[in-house]
Design a protein around this motif. Structure first.
Motif, PDB file in Angstrom:
ATOM      1  N   VAL A   1       0.817  -1.216   0.000  1.00  0.00           N
ATOM      2  CA  VAL A   1       0.000   0.000   0.000  1.00  0.00           C
ATOM      3  C   VAL A   1       0.844   1.257   0.000  1.00  0.00           C
ATOM      4  O   VAL A   1       0.295   2.366   0.122  1.00  0.00           O
ATOM      5  N   ASP A   2       2.141   1.114  -0.116  1.00  0.00           N
ATOM      6  CA  ASP A   2       3.024   2.275  -0.137  1.00  0.00           C
ATOM      7  C   ASP A   2       2.596   3.235  -1.251  1.00  0.00           C
ATOM      8  O   ASP A   2       2.332   2.819  -2.385  1.00  0.00           O
ATOM      9  N   VAL A   3       2.489   4.521  -0.904  1.00  0.00           N
ATOM     10  CA  VAL A   3       1.984   5.500  -1.859  1.00  0.00           C
ATOM     11  C   VAL A   3       2.873   5.583  -3.085  1.00  0.00           C
ATOM     12  O   VAL A   3       2.391   5.756  -4.217  1.00  0.00           O
ATOM     13  N   GLY A   4       4.162   5.409  -2.892  1.00  0.00           N
ATOM     14  CA  GLY A   4       5.065   5.508  -4.031  1.00  0.00           C
ATOM     15  C   GLY A   4       4.872   4.388  -5.030  1.00  0.00           C
ATOM     16  O   GLY A   4       4.923   4.603  -6.245  1.00  0.00           O
ATOM     17  N   LYS A   5       4.638   3.180  -4.531  1.00  0.00           N
ATOM     18  CA  LYS A   5       4.463   2.037  -5.434  1.00  0.00           C
ATOM     19  C   LYS A   5       2.980   1.767  -5.727  1.00  0.00           C
ATOM     20  O   LYS A   5       2.618   1.388  -6.828  1.00  0.00           O
ATOM     21  N   PHE A   6       2.123   1.907  -4.696  1.00  0.00           N
ATOM     22  CA  PHE A   6       0.674   1.818  -4.855  1.00  0.00           C
ATOM     23  C   PHE A   6       0.248   0.541  -5.569  1.00  0.00           C
ATOM     24  O   PHE A   6      -0.538   0.556  -6.512  1.00  0.00           O
ATOM     25  N   LYS A   7       0.843  -0.578  -5.117  1.00  0.00           N
ATOM     26  CA  LYS A   7       0.473  -1.857  -5.711  1.00  0.00           C
ATOM     27  C   LYS A   7      -0.940  -2.268  -5.294  1.00  0.00           C
ATOM     28  O   LYS A   7      -1.626  -2.995  -6.015  1.00  0.00           O
ATOM     29  N   ILE A   8      -1.362  -1.833  -4.100  1.00  0.00           N
ATOM     30  CA  ILE A   8      -2.720  -2.055  -3.599  1.00  0.00           C
ATOM     31  C   ILE A   8      -3.213  -0.725  -3.044  1.00  0.00           C
ATOM     32  O   ILE A   8      -2.495  -0.061  -2.291  1.00  0.00           O
ATOM     33  N   PRO A   9      -4.435  -0.283  -3.409  1.00  0.00           N
ATOM     34  CA  PRO A   9      -4.932   0.976  -2.827  1.00  0.00           C
ATOM     35  C   PRO A   9      -5.169   0.829  -1.331  1.00  0.00           C
ATOM     36  O   PRO A   9      -5.616  -0.228  -0.867  1.00  0.00           O
ATOM     37  N   PHE A  10      -4.859   1.883  -0.597  1.00  0.00           N
ATOM     38  CA  PHE A  10      -5.046   1.846   0.849  1.00  0.00           C
ATOM     39  C   PHE A  10      -6.506   1.595   1.220  1.00  0.00           C
ATOM     40  O   PHE A  10      -6.806   1.088   2.293  1.00  0.00           O
ATOM     41  N   TYR A  11      -7.411   1.898   0.306  1.00  0.00           N
ATOM     42  CA  TYR A  11      -8.838   1.679   0.568  1.00  0.00           C
ATOM     43  C   TYR A  11      -9.141   0.223   0.901  1.00  0.00           C
ATOM     44  O   TYR A  11     -10.067  -0.056   1.662  1.00  0.00           O
ATOM     45  N   GLU A  12      -8.353  -0.708   0.324  1.00  0.00           N
ATOM     46  CA  GLU A  12      -8.596  -2.113   0.615  1.00  0.00           C
ATOM     47  C   GLU A  12      -8.419  -2.409   2.104  1.00  0.00           C
ATOM     48  O   GLU A  12      -9.062  -3.303   2.648  1.00  0.00           O
ATOM     49  N   LEU A  13      -7.533  -1.675   2.756  1.00  0.00           N
ATOM     50  CA  LEU A  13      -7.398  -1.823   4.208  1.00  0.00           C
ATOM     51  C   LEU A  13      -8.627  -1.275   4.930  1.00  0.00           C
ATOM     52  O   LEU A  13      -9.035  -1.810   5.972  1.00  0.00           O
ATOM     53  N   LEU A  14      -9.234  -0.238   4.392  1.00  0.00           N
ATOM     54  CA  LEU A  14     -10.387   0.371   5.051  1.00  0.00           C
ATOM     55  C   LEU A  14     -11.577  -0.567   5.081  1.00  0.00           C
ATOM     56  O   LEU A  14     -12.370  -0.546   6.020  1.00  0.00           O
ATOM     57  N   ARG A  15     -11.738  -1.375   4.041  1.00  0.00           N
ATOM     58  CA  ARG A  15     -12.886  -2.281   4.007  1.00  0.00           C
ATOM     59  C   ARG A  15     -12.518  -3.717   4.390  1.00  0.00           C
ATOM     60  O   ARG A  15     -13.315  -4.626   4.214  1.00  0.00           O
ATOM     61  N   SER A  16     -11.304  -3.889   4.912  1.00  0.00           N
ATOM     62  CA  SER A  16     -10.854  -5.254   5.237  1.00  0.00           C
ATOM     63  C   SER A  16     -11.398  -5.763   6.560  1.00  0.00           C
ATOM     64  O   SER A  16     -11.451  -6.966   6.783  1.00  0.00           O
ATOM     65  N   GLY A  17     -11.762  -4.853   7.472  1.00  0.00           N
ATOM     66  CA  GLY A  17     -12.197  -5.268   8.792  1.00  0.00           C
ATOM     67  C   GLY A  17     -11.063  -5.566   9.744  1.00  0.00           C
ATOM     68  O   GLY A  17     -11.291  -6.092  10.839  1.00  0.00           O
ATOM     69  N   LEU A  18      -9.841  -5.242   9.368  1.00  0.00           N
ATOM     70  CA  LEU A  18      -8.697  -5.515  10.235  1.00  0.00           C
ATOM     71  C   LEU A  18      -8.812  -4.759  11.552  1.00  0.00           C
ATOM     72  O   LEU A  18      -8.387  -5.259  12.599  1.00  0.00           O
TER      73      LEU A  18
END
Length: 1540
Positions: A274-291
């Motif tokens: 989720v690193d902004v520089g590489k952005f391989k996965i959008p940080f939003y996926e963490l928001l809806r993950s339920g972690l």
């Protein structure tokens, strides 16, 4: 278990069977075993075989040579690689072997390090494809973990004890030895289980740690998005379920060190993804993950930091989903808005009844949600709890219908059947919330009572709702009593000075749930004691009926409790029991037989009210005796005895002022007994007084007394409705008395279906014209009253049962509804098409171009292609004309025999009979004496109602056709019209052969003919009709029939209905029916047609002539509102004034200045600024609930003047509170004039459909809603009215501001919610000016227009005003832009989706957006709309494109902002865009499986092409490119799967 066996247990073959025996596999395995130091170990993929002869086994000592150096591995592998020609096959085999080695060697550190070295080496020479290797590795790891769990479970399963038991001992009891051996075995089993758990945990920890290290190597390469997504999902699964593999209760075996190692490695992978520089996965996926919601969070600082960051960004993103009105959808309570965008499987009727919940609770991701499970989770005292209680309190004050209550409430858990499982999705309030709101309302009314205000009516209205809520089981009665005692004995211990609470409880004491609580509940004694504790001694005023009732009500309560249970009699007040003797003595002296209710003094009224609580049945009999006290008379004197019918003589109906004090028990008994006399055992024709008293009972307690008449009568006896007198009486009551009540109850559609059944059964039945025409007129009123989507048939199958007239009216109603209120939800369009097909299947009508011009485009496009068959109708008439005229000559000649009527009916064809009236008209030639009127009237009576309708429509067509023929022959128009007048007078005035209402509707529907409206105007101006209208108004009296106290006069049947409808049913007199009354739904439609044809002067004359008559229209406020909105922009000012006068200004509580403007004789002028300021103030004071920025408990107990002013007892503007309720000195006079009406305010709601609301002026003046002079500036400047009105209002209420000063915090958005009902009801053209003014106020905000402000200062202002509304709520402050956005959001929630397209004008007027602050404002205004548009794909994409365009304004490739802004500053907006596209793709709340639509991704991709590269990078996953987007890749994989 040695190491090799353990490795074989862990190792699970992961390669396909095609590679298992490939020669390269063995060579690669041997090579890896060599470098791993496993040279002579048996291959893990080969089964362990025993030698053929076990006796020949040899023992070999292991020979362990040191493995070669790591740098030699690549040389050896390349040599091996040259031996095989297929590189792809070799790569797949290599990946399979590496995965196998990883599974076997993960818990061996040196070997694990070599595997990492080998992977890097193999990757350099292209022998590992990370996009295939990593998914296979993760899949194999998951399989291995599952295998380990199964093995550990099997090892821990206790086996059967092998210890011998003393079989020969008595009772087979175990010996002491066996017991000791059992203990030893149990200890051994526990040790084995712990050992197996340790082995499993160690294996999983090492395996995950090694896998994470491998992934960290792999993600450094350019992997496909699908691979990144799979890695992310696996890492999240490990984190979320980190402790699920731990099955031991104590968990003492777990290695904290090993756990921390793999967990940190896992977090490292996630941060890298989720690193902004590489952005391989959008940080939003963490928001809806339920972690962030995992239980037992490990004691790990890095994980805790990640969870906190998720919470921070989730809250920032969710803020853009929330409206500033805090999801409180009031004060209308009735706007039909679909609550869920997913309605594909819902029937049309169900969709029509769906509404937005009155309150919604925001989810963790910001979606507005509702349901019992959510309401139950709201903690008491929280902001959401306060909002919910406030909404309930507002509902209690403003009395929405029981239909609204039933949608949002549930039965209290203590009363709920055990069979009812699961939460109710529609409910949004809990029984505890209801309990608190009821107690708050009681406290409010007690404070108002103590202030010497006359609030008896408010107590009466509240008692009706209170009875309904308690009877429905919406709150626990015992718990309610406990909390009420605590409240009145606590901070509010000084306010209980009267017996109003005792009276309130006496109303419900016979409710079944209450009787159960006082009889069988374990706490019945304590509950009884607390109920009795509310008694207060007070001196009774004998000149005040309420005072007398309150003085004796405690005695009534004690007597009732004494009869309930002997165990609670010890708590009763003996003085109150003895006081009951006074009631008995008064009853024996005054009222045992009969009482003259019109001449009772005030004390007698109060005492009779008291009797209604103690002796309901005798009181009921006394009322019935009064209504029949005038005796009976013969209905038709001179008829044979076997046909003789008796009718009650008339008396005065019971006045509302008397009925208002009856106990609910007496009201219920009276209603049941009257229904028995009216409908079941109709031995004599009932009097109008009894019918009127019955309807007043239903009106006086709409929540407690309402019943659906057709359903109730059918339940009693299904055959009753087949009796003409019963059917006629029910239809008359409904059409002329209870239509507003049914609309208030939300039962209009169901009543329409019931009446349609009657029409369907009668339209082909001969002679039953009276019932049919009355039912048709009732159905016309019902259809015209509907202002939301409806289905013409419950089952939606087949053509409608509507008549031709009703089908045409249905189309007109749809046009009015869609144009003035819009399509509530996009899904309605599907059902609308079905509805149109059903209606038009039986109708051949085509609407004129002038009519279609005013239709909404949606309906116009559906109707404009219909073939006009009027020419064919005239051709059919011309073909049949000769035959018809021959038949008419034989039938209608003056010398024709009466017997020929039956010959004509038996031998004529239906297609010829439909031209009977047209033929008769041609034979008359303006001289009615030429035809036999008796034969014509008899034929029209003997044919079916459907044939009469067909005759009317063909009559109109032929009549208009002949006008043109006569003109072509040289006759003058006036001569032709005079001839037609004579012919029509024969049908309608001389012999009354046809229903005038149907003829007028048929005539105005032919407005494409230039003479149709001329003939209609001449009919409406006929002296005979105007005289009949005047007689009707005189006989009917006050349009507010519930206030009439005089004896009703029954009209003669023939005078009321004419010859055609009365000839057969002379045994069934009318009650309220009249030919004139049948025109009430017709006159408004005539006005519509005249305006459509630009006949404004004629419309003005008709309104003038019929203004007094229209006062009897059951929905005149709706008529005025709709005609002004439907023709908005097309009406001259004089006609607008004339339409407004239909309302009767003396009856509607307008502001005092409003009549001055509509009665102004000069040109229309805009009212001054003070008018609009007072208008807003009145809206807040009289419409919205009282709000306070303090907590719920404080605000509910404050007793401030603002609270009092916001109760339902507020007088109209400029009047004192006591003006509407005279004091005791005038009680007798008031009773006689029925001014103390219990239903005065509720009926005002039902009949006017708008309380305390002035019409808004047209668009050129809408800026006055926002603009006021700013006295703080030396120069002339404008600023928001929201900044000035609070100061203007401080004059009201002892210096305290009635208007809250903050739009937010859930407690200070009253101004917005006050205006949205009015603005939302305004024509859509008015909204344009509202949007323009909102844009102007936004642009002129100081921190947006001042370019010298620092970025930090501007960001702080945006957050304070718009982002986090709790700041402004805590400080009790507001900003202009905050109030405007709150107004817009409240306004949006009251608009249909069809009209939301116009909201884009706000953002268009704000462009070009030149700062991040303005960009945030744009997203704050429009962002909350996107979830609502999730099911309107086109409008959603259009709104999304608009927001993206504002982003391009700021972050475009060619944009130049004054201050350089980094893309990271809008991370919350990026997260929000990710969320809303998932919301739209799901069609609702985002789930783990939600995906954006491909065309939505394409839209964002096109917009992103215009953005700066750094912003493009943040939106890279919201593209339709599977090589850069994990969402596009998911769609691609789904498509491939579906292909296979």
């Amino acid at each position: 278990m040695d190491q090799s066996q353990q490795e074989r247990t862990v190792g699970a073959p992961s390669s396909s069977r095609s590679y298992q025996f490939h020669p390269a596999r063995a060579a690669i395995v041997d090579l890896f075993n060599l470098y791993l130091g496993r040279g002579n170990l048996q291959k893990p993929d080969e089964p362990i075989r025993d030698p053929p002869n076990k006796s020949q086994k040899r023992v070999h000592a292991p020979v362990r040579d040191l493995p070669p150096r790591n740098d030699q591995f690549i040389v050896d592998f390349e040599k091996l690689q040259t031996q095989f020609n297929d590189p792809d096959q070799l790569r797949a085999i290599t990946e399979s072997v590496v995965i196998s080695m990883v599974l076997q060697c993960s818990n061996h550190a040196p070997r694990a390090e070599f595997l990492l070295f080998a992977l890097r080496t193999l990757c350099r020479i292209g022998c590992v494809n990370w996009d295939t290797f990593l998914p296979s590795l993760l899949s194999s790891v998951s399989a291995a973990e599952a295998s380990l769990s199964q093995a550990a479970t099997a090892a821990a399963t206790p086996s059967q004890s092998l210890v011998p038991v003393g079989v020969g001992s008595p009772g087979n009891e175990p010996t002491a030895l066996s017991k000791s051996l059992d203990v030893s075995a149990n200890v051994q089993q526990i040790d084995m289980r712990n050992n197996s758990q340790r082995v499993k945990a160690a294996a999983i920890n090492s395996l995950r740690q090694l896998s994470c290290k491998i992934i960290l190597i792999g993600v450094e390469f350019n992997l496909k998005p699908a691979t990144h997504a799979e890695i992310f999902q696996c890492m999240m699964s490990w984190l979320v379920n980190w402790d699920k593999s731990d099955d031991s209760p104590g968990k003492t075996w777990r290695s904290e060190k090993s756990l921390a190692e793999w967990l940190r490695s896992c977090l490292e992978v996630i941060w890298l993804l989720v690193d902004v520089g590489k952005f391989k996965i959008p940080f939003y996926e963490l928001l809806r993950s339920g972690l962030q919601f995992i239980e037992n969070i490990p004691d790990d600082e890095a994980l805790f930091a990640l969870v906190m960051e998720i919470h921070r960004r989730r809250d920032a993103m969710a803020m853009h989903m929330l409206m500033l009105d805090q999801h409180l959808h009031c004060p209308t309570f009735g706007t039909h808005r679909i609550s869920s965008p997913t309605t594909a499987n819902v029937s049309a009727e169900a969709v029509a009844h769906l509404r937005y919940s009155p309150i919604t609770y925001p989810s963790v991701l910001g979606e507005p949600l509702s349901g019992e499970d959510l309401a139950m989770s709201v903690p008491q005292g929280s902001l959401d709890w306060e909002r919910a209680v406030r909404c309930i309190k507002h509902a209690i004050r403003t009395t929405p219908s029981p239909e609204w209550w039933k949608r949002v409430l549930v039965v209290a858990p203590c009363y709920r059947p055990s069979a009812q499982a699961g939460p109710i999705p529609g409910a949004v309030f809990t029984s505890e919330m209801i309990c608190e709101a009821i107690i708050d309302r009681i406290v409010e009314l007690l404070k108002l009572t103590n202030s010497d205000a006359n609030c008896w009516q408010e107590w009466l209205v509240f008692s009706d709702i209170f009875f309904f809520l308690i009877k429905s089981g919406c709150t626990d009665f015992v718990d309610f009593i406990d909390k009420l005692v605590l409240r009145l004995n606590g901070d509010d211990n000084h306010i209980l000075r009267t017996n109003h609470v005792t009276w309130l409880l006496a109303q419900i004491i016979r409710v079944e749930l209450v009787m159960t609580a006082l009889n069988s509940d374990p706490r019945k004694a304590e509950t009884t004691r607390k109920i009795l504790s509310f008694h207060r001694e007070d001196r009774a005023d004998p000149n005040n009926p309420q005072s007398v009732l309150l003085d004796f009500v405690s005695s009534c309560q004690n007597l009732r409790i004494w009869s309930l249970s002997a165990t609670t009699r010890a708590y009763l007040n003996n003085e109150q029991l003895l006081k009951g003797k006074q009631i008995d003595e008064w009853w024996r002296s005054k009222g045992e037989r009969m009482m003259d209710y019109m001449n009772l003094d005030d004390r007698s009224i109060g005492m009779f009210w008291v009797v209604s609580y103690t002796m309901a049945q005798p009181a009921c009999e006394t009322v019935i005796n009064w209504l029949s006290s005038a005796g009976v008379a013969e209905l038709l004197p001179g008829v044979p005895p076997n046909e003789r019918s008796m009718m009650m003589q008339e008396v005065s109906p019971l006045p509302m002022s008397l009925l208002s004090g009856f106990s609910m028990n007496l009201c219920l008994k009276l209603a049941l007994q009257m229904e028995e006399a009216l409908f079941v055992n109709q031995l004599v024709v009932p009097s109008i007084a009894m019918v009127e008293t019955y309807t007043r009972l239903l009106l006086i307690s709409p929540h407690s007394m309402f019943r659906s008449h057709f359903t109730q009568i059918a339940q009693r006896n299904a055959s009753l409705l087949s009796k003409p007198p019963v059917t006629l009486l029910v239809l008359e009551i409904l059409n002329y008395r209870l239509l507003p009540l049914y609309r208030y109850q939300g039962k209009t559609k169901s009543l329409m279906y019931d009446v349609t059944k009657i029409l369907s059964a009668l339209k082909l039945k001969r002679s039953d014209h009276r019932v049919f025409r009355l039912a048709e007129n009732l159905c016309m009123n019902l259809i015209l009253s509907l202002r939301d989507f409806f289905s013409v048939k419950r089952d939606q199958k087949g053509p409608t049962d509507f008549t031709e007239t009703l089908s045409r009216i249905t189309i007109m109603t749809l046009a009015i509804t869609i144009k003035t209120r819009g399509i509530a939800d996009a899904d309605h369009l599907v059902y609308l098409q079905t509805m149109l097909e059903q209606v038009l299947a039986t109708s051949q009508h085509t609407w004129s171009e002038k009519t279609l011009r005013h239709f909404p485009s949606l309906l116009r496009d559906a109707l404009i292609g219909r073939v006009d068959k009027r020419g064919l109708s005239i051709q059919a008439w011309q073909q049949a004309e000769t035959t018809v005229l021959n038949q008419c000559t034989q039938l209608l000649s003056p010398a024709a025999e009466p017997s020929y009527v039956m010959t004509y009916l038996s031998h004529s064809f239906p297609q010829h009979r439909q031209y009977l009236c047209a033929g008769a008209c041609l034979l008359m030639q303006g001289n009615p004496d030429k035809i036999n009127s008796a034969n014509l009237a008899r034929v029209l009576r003997e044919v079916t109602p459907d044939e009469v309708t067909a005759n009317i429509y063909t009559f109109v067509d032929v009549l208009l056709h002949n006008v043109h023929v006569d003109l072509q022959r040289g006759h003058g128009l006036e001569e032709i019209l005079n001839k037609n007048d004579a012919n029509l007078a024969f049908f309608f005035w001389t012999h009354e052969m046809l229903p005038l209402d149907i003829f007028l509707l048929a005539l105005i529907d032919r407005d494409d003919d230039p003479h149709a409206l001329i003939i209609a105007k001449r009919i409406l101006e006929r002296p005979e009709l105007l005289q009949r209208i005047n007689v009707f108004c005189v006989n009917r009296g006050n349009p507010e029939h519930w206030l009439c106290t005089q004896v009703f006069k029954r009209n003669e049947l023939q005078n009321a209905l004419g010859n055609h409808l009365s000839w057969k049913d002379n045994r069934y007199p009318t009650f309220f029916d009249d030919i004139a009354a049948r025109l009430l739904p017709v006159i408004p439609l005539v006005v519509y047609r005249l305006i459509e044809n630009n006949a404004m002067d004629t419309a003005d004359k008709i309104l003038t002539a019929y203004s007094n008559f229209l006062a009897y229209h059951p929905f005149r406020f709706t008529f005025v509102r709709d005609i002004l909105a439907y023709f908005y922009g097309h009406l001259p000012g004089q006609l607008v004034v004339k339409i407004l006068r239909v309302l009767g200004l003396s009856k509607i509580p307008f502001s005092e200045s409003f009549p001055q403007y509509i009665t102004h004789t000069g040109p229309a002028t805009c009212p001054p600024l003070d008018y609009f300021a007072n208008l807003l103030l009145n809206l807040v004071n009289n419409v919205v609930p009282p709000l306070s920025s303090s907590s719920s408990n404080c605000s509910s107990r404050s007793g401030s003047m603002a609270d009092i002013l916001n109760t339902s007892s507020r007088p109209p503007h400029g009047k004192t509170p006591g003006a509407s309720q005279p004091g005791p000195a005038n009680a007798s006079r008031d009773r006689k004039h029925s001014t103390r009406s219990r239903t005065q305010e509720p009926t005002l709601n039902w009949f006017s459909n708008g309380r305390d609301r002035d019409p808004l002026y047209p668009s050129p003046h809408s800026d006055r809603l926002f603009s006021c002079p700013d006295h703080r500036q030396h120069s002339v400047h404008t600023y928001s009215i929201w900044q000035r009105v609070p100061r203007r209002c401080k004059r009201v209420g002892q210096g305290s501001s009635v208007l809250p000063t903050s739009p937010s915090g859930g407690s200070t958005d009253s101004m917005s919610r006050a205006l949205r009902a009015s603005l939302g009801a305004a024509p859509s053209e008015f909204h344009t000016q509202l949007y323009v003014e909102a844009s102007r106020v936004t642009r002129e905000t100081w921190w947006l227009s001042d370019g010298k402000r620092s970025q930090g200062e501007v960001d702080s202002a945006v957050g304070y005003a718009l982002m986090d509304p709790t700041w402004a709520a805590q400080d009790n402050t507001s900003t202009a832009i905050g109030n405007v956005v709150a107004l817009l959001h409240a306004f949006f929630s009251n608009l249909p989706q069809e009209w939301l397209d116009g909201t884009h004008l706000i953002i268009k007027n704000l462009r070009p957006v030149t700062s991040v602050a303005m960009l945030r404002v744009a997203f704050r205004i429009m962002g909350p709309l996107l979830p609502r548009l999730a099911n309107t794909h086109a409008l959603f994409n259009k709104t999304l494109a608009l927001l993206l365009s504002t982003m391009v304004d700021v972050f475009g490739k060619i944009s130049q902002t004054p201050v350089p802004v980094e893309a990271s500053q809008i991370a919350d907006l990026i997260d929000f865009l990710h969320h809303v596209v998932h919301y739209e793709g799901q069609g609702g709340a985002v789930q783990s499986s939600s995906k954006p639509r491909p065309d939505t991704l394409a839209l964002i991709g096109r917009a992103a092409d215009s953005l700066r590269p750094d912003v493009q990078h943040l939106l890279s996953h919201l593209r339709n490119d599977p090589n850069s987007s994990i969402y596009a890749a998911a769609h691609q994989n789904t498509a491939k799967t579906n292909t296979f």
